[in-house]
Design a protein around this motif. Structure first.
Motif, PDB file in Angstrom:
ATOM      1  N   GLY A  12       0.808  -1.212   0.000  1.00 43.75           N
ATOM      2  CA  GLY A  12       0.000   0.000   0.000  1.00 43.75           C
ATOM      3  C   GLY A  12       0.839   1.260   0.000  1.00 43.75           C
ATOM      4  N   SER A  13       1.920   1.260   0.759  1.00 37.75           N
ATOM      5  CA  SER A  13       2.802   2.433   0.817  1.00 37.75           C
ATOM      6  C   SER A  13       3.493   2.656  -0.512  1.00 37.75           C
ATOM      7  CB  SER A  13       3.848   2.258   1.913  1.00 37.75           C
ATOM      8  OG  SER A  13       3.231   2.056   3.151  1.00 37.75           O
ATOM      9  N   LEU A  14       3.904   1.568  -1.143  1.00 35.83           N
ATOM     10  CA  LEU A  14       4.543   1.698  -2.452  1.00 35.83           C
ATOM     11  C   LEU A  14       3.568   2.259  -3.476  1.00 35.83           C
ATOM     12  CD1 LEU A  14       6.691  -1.534  -2.779  1.00 35.83           C
ATOM     13  CD2 LEU A  14       7.493   0.804  -2.655  1.00 35.83           C
ATOM     14  N   ARG A  15       2.343   1.802  -3.434  1.00 36.96           N
ATOM     15  CA  ARG A  15       1.332   2.322  -4.364  1.00 36.96           C
ATOM     16  C   ARG A  15       1.144   3.824  -4.179  1.00 36.96           C
ATOM     17  NH1 ARG A  15      -2.350  -1.900  -2.755  1.00 36.96           N
ATOM     18  NH2 ARG A  15      -1.575  -3.757  -3.770  1.00 36.96           N
ATOM     19  N   ASN A  20       1.576   9.241  -6.176  1.00 38.88           N
ATOM     20  CA  ASN A  20       1.671  10.647  -5.779  1.00 38.88           C
ATOM     21  C   ASN A  20       3.083  11.211  -5.768  1.00 38.88           C
ATOM     22  OD1 ASN A  20      -1.121  10.649  -5.291  1.00 38.88           O
ATOM     23  ND2 ASN A  20      -0.784   9.770  -3.264  1.00 38.88           N
ATOM     24  N   GLY A  21       4.088  10.388  -6.037  1.00 37.93           N
ATOM     25  CA  GLY A  21       5.469  10.834  -5.908  1.00 37.93           C
ATOM     26  C   GLY A  21       5.978  11.610  -7.101  1.00 37.93           C
ATOM     27  N   ILE A  44      12.962   3.384   2.260  1.00 34.16           N
ATOM     28  CA  ILE A  44      13.544   3.221   0.936  1.00 34.16           C
ATOM     29  C   ILE A  44      13.241   1.818   0.423  1.00 34.16           C
ATOM     30  CG2 ILE A  44      15.712   3.127  -0.362  1.00 34.16           C
ATOM     31  CD1 ILE A  44      15.857   5.154   2.619  1.00 34.16           C
ATOM     32  N   SER A  45      12.971   1.726  -0.875  1.00 33.92           N
ATOM     33  CA  SER A  45      12.755   0.434  -1.512  1.00 33.92           C
ATOM     34  C   SER A  45      13.489   0.419  -2.844  1.00 33.92           C
ATOM     35  CB  SER A  45      11.266   0.195  -1.737  1.00 33.92           C
ATOM     36  OG  SER A  45      11.063  -1.025  -2.386  1.00 33.92           O
ATOM     37  N   ILE A  83      11.057   6.746  -0.506  1.00 35.16           N
ATOM     38  CA  ILE A  83      11.816   6.742  -1.756  1.00 35.16           C
ATOM     39  C   ILE A  83      11.764   5.351  -2.373  1.00 35.16           C
ATOM     40  CG2 ILE A  83      14.082   7.085  -2.792  1.00 35.16           C
ATOM     41  CD1 ILE A  83      14.743   8.863  -0.336  1.00 35.16           C
ATOM     42  N   VAL A  84      11.471   5.303  -3.669  1.00 41.52           N
ATOM     43  CA  VAL A  84      11.497   4.050  -4.413  1.00 41.52           C
ATOM     44  C   VAL A  84      12.506   4.214  -5.540  1.00 41.52           C
ATOM     45  CG1 VAL A  84      10.181   2.393  -5.776  1.00 41.52           C
ATOM     46  CG2 VAL A  84       9.081   3.596  -3.891  1.00 41.52           C
TER      47      VAL A  84
END
Length: 117
Positions: A12-15, A20-21, A44-45, A83-84
């Protein structure tokens, strides 16, 4: 490797970051980030798609190299962000550590995520 304190837990956080990023791109990687005022530590991912490498061993090696870069540069972040880092080409696998550092430094600087001296 970075501590679990600095990692995402759940999709969910990644989505949210994907939707929105803000984005900065280079030839081999893309970085997406969003400011997160509700947390005390950045998350971070590193994402390497199966489309890039079918082999999990190679994908995990790339992730480990990215996480090592992040671990060494966490104090340079100027605020708390989600951050991804998305690896977009196979060239990242064969790159030397200095090249990876140079590419990611350029991305993080372009994204204005690092403190300015």
């Amino acid at each position: 490797m970075i501590s679990s304190l600095y990692r995402f837990h759940g999709h969910g956080s990644l989505r949210y970051v994907y939707g929105n990023g803000d984005t900065a791109r280079s030839r081999n990687a893309t970085i997406r980030w969003v400011k997160n005022a509700r947390r005390k530590h950045p998350r971070i991912s590193a994402v390497v798609a199966k489309k890039i490498f079918k082999s999990a061993v190679k994908r995990n090696r790339i992730r480990r190299r990215v996480y090592e870069y992040v671990r060494l540069n966490l104090p340079r972040l100027n605020d708390v962000y989600d951050i991804v880092i998305i690896i977009t080409t196979q060239e990242f696998y064969a790159a030397k550590p200095e090249e990876i550092t140079q590419q990611l430094d350029k991305l993080f600087t372009e994204a204005t995520l690092y403190k300015t001296d």
